[in-house]
Scaffold this motif. Structure first.
Motif, PDB file in Angstrom:
ATOM      1  N   LEU A   1       0.830  -1.202   0.000  1.00  0.00           N
ATOM      2  CA  LEU A   1       0.000   0.000   0.000  1.00  0.00           C
ATOM      3  C   LEU A   1       0.868   1.256   0.000  1.00  0.00           C
ATOM      4  N   LYS A   2       1.992   1.166   0.704  1.00  0.00           N
ATOM      5  CA  LYS A   2       2.917   2.306   0.749  1.00  0.00           C
ATOM      6  C   LYS A   2       3.854   2.339  -0.468  1.00  0.00           C
ATOM      7  N   LYS A   3       3.732   1.303  -1.314  1.00  0.00           N
ATOM      8  CA  LYS A   3       4.621   1.164  -2.469  1.00  0.00           C
ATOM      9  C   LYS A   3       6.082   1.202  -2.043  1.00  0.00           C
ATOM     10  N   SER A   4       6.352   0.442  -0.983  1.00  0.00           N
ATOM     11  CA  SER A   4       7.701   0.425  -0.424  1.00  0.00           C
ATOM     12  C   SER A   4       8.645  -0.373  -1.318  1.00  0.00           C
ATOM     13  N   ASP A   5       9.898   0.085  -1.393  1.00  0.00           N
ATOM     14  CA  ASP A   5      10.915  -0.624  -2.166  1.00  0.00           C
ATOM     15  C   ASP A   5      11.345  -1.919  -1.495  1.00  0.00           C
ATOM     16  N   THR A   6      10.977  -2.095  -0.248  1.00  0.00           N
ATOM     17  CA  THR A   6      11.359  -3.308   0.480  1.00  0.00           C
ATOM     18  C   THR A   6      10.390  -4.472   0.261  1.00  0.00           C
TER      19      THR A   6
END
Length: 369
Positions: A201-206
């Motif tokens: 949802l946060k479009k995190s790279d992790t």
């Protein structure tokens, strides 16, 4: 190629030898023949030494043997299963005494005058052998073999029931352990997928790293955790991967400390046994706290003894809810039950519930590989 052929020849020789070794223990006919051989030999020698005539003693035993065998097998395979084992004791003893009397009379008043006296001992057998006193002695003699075989039958029947009970208990234990372990797997997966969902949802790279680590954890759960015991090093590597996922999930919101000390090599532990303590620290201790959250995990191994200490912070507004969650949580309930089943008398578990922290201390005796 020569090595392979030699191996095959060794295996063939071993397979041929095994039936010879196991033949007596698995062949009921051989067991019965051996019993009757020992019986005739023992009583033949005993009676022969008494009358000082071993030939006549053995011949009498052999002539009487078919009648004694008929009585023994009728008693073991009909009277005892139908009456004695069904607690019909009066009927059993009445029928057995009547049958022994009939066999005794047959041997005394038919075999003795028509076969034993004229053919085996025409000079040594006297009228005393036809008396009532001799008849009573024959009944007592028959009673020996009936009693011996009845005791053997009852012991074997008791042993079979004990084995069946142990197998049933073992089956129930294994089923319960599999059920408890099966509850842990989806519980952990649910929490991890929630973490991955929040990252996407946060479009995190992790997120890709989470997927990769989750794949490794699933591989462990599906294959390694299916065993009864796994190497302690694998279990701890699994925990470290789990902590890596949680560090990605919480970032700087939670201070996570994990330390290991001691020699881990060569030790075994039940799979997925330690994770619920750590998982509950995250779920019930820091999952909704926004600041100053911390978790301390200290694991020590010394002389085959594992000591795990898991501590987590608590926030004031959720203390009551946390206690309810911990008391009803699937993870800790399951792990307590698994410890009781797998490590009875080999572990201690202490819980400290303080106003601002919650701690679990586990001491566990491990097995060597």
């Amino acid at each position: 190629m020569e090595i392979k052929l030699s191996s095959v020849r060794v295996l063939e020789a071993r397979d041929l030898a095994l039936p010879q070794v196991k033949g007596l223990s698995q062949n009921r006919l051989l067991q019965h023949l051996l019993f009757w051989f020992v019986y005739v030999s023992f009583f033949g020698l005993l009676y022969g030494s008494y009358i000082d005539d071993y030939y006549n003693a053995f011949m009498v035993e052999l002539v009487e043997l078919p009648f004694k065998m008929a009585l023994v097998y009728f008693n073991m395979y009909y009277l005892m299963p139908v009456y004695l084992l069904r607690k019909k004791h009066l009927e059993f003893f009445v029928y057995l005494l009547l049958l022994m009397g009939a066999i005794g009379a047959l041997m005394q008043y038919v075999l003795m005058p028509l076969l034993i006296h004229p053919l085996i001992c025409p000079t040594t057998c006297t009228e005393d052998n036809m008396s009532l006193y001799r008849f009573v002695r024959n009944i007592v003699n028959i009673n020996y073999v009936v009693a011996i075989t009845a005791v053997i039958y009852l012991l074997k029947n008791w042993y079979r029931h004990q084995q069946a009970s142990q197998n049933l208990a073992k089956g129930k234990l294994e089923a319960e352990l599999q059920f408890l372990k099966g509850q842990i797997h989806p519980h952990f997966l649910f929490n991890t997928l929630n973490s991955l969902y929040s990252l996407t949802l946060k479009k995190s790279d992790t997120a890709p790293e989470v997927v990769l680590k989750l794949s490794g954890l699933m591989d462990y759960m599906l294959y390694d955790a299916a065993a009864a015991k796994v190497a302690l090093e694998k279990e701890l590597n699994y925990i470290q991967n789990y902590l890596s996922l949680e560090r990605i999930r919480y970032a700087d919101r939670v201070d996570i400390s994990y330390t290991e000390t001691g020699r881990m090599a060569g030790l075994k532990i039940a799979p997925m046994l330690l994770l619920p303590f750590i998982e509950n620290a995250f779920k019930h201790g820091v999952s909704t706290e926004t600041a100053n959250a911390w978790i301390r995990i200290d694991l020590k191994v010394q002389d085959g003894e594992l000591v795990l200490l898991v501590e987590n912070s608590k926030y004031e507004n959720a203390v009551k809810q946390q206690k309810q969650d911990i008391a009803s949580g699937i993870g800790l309930k399951n792990v307590r039950r698994r410890l009781d089943l797998l490590y009875e008398g080999q572990y201690s578990l202490e819980v400290e519930d303080e106003p601002e922290s919650y701690a679990v201390r586990l001491e566990l005796t491990l097995e060597n590989e």
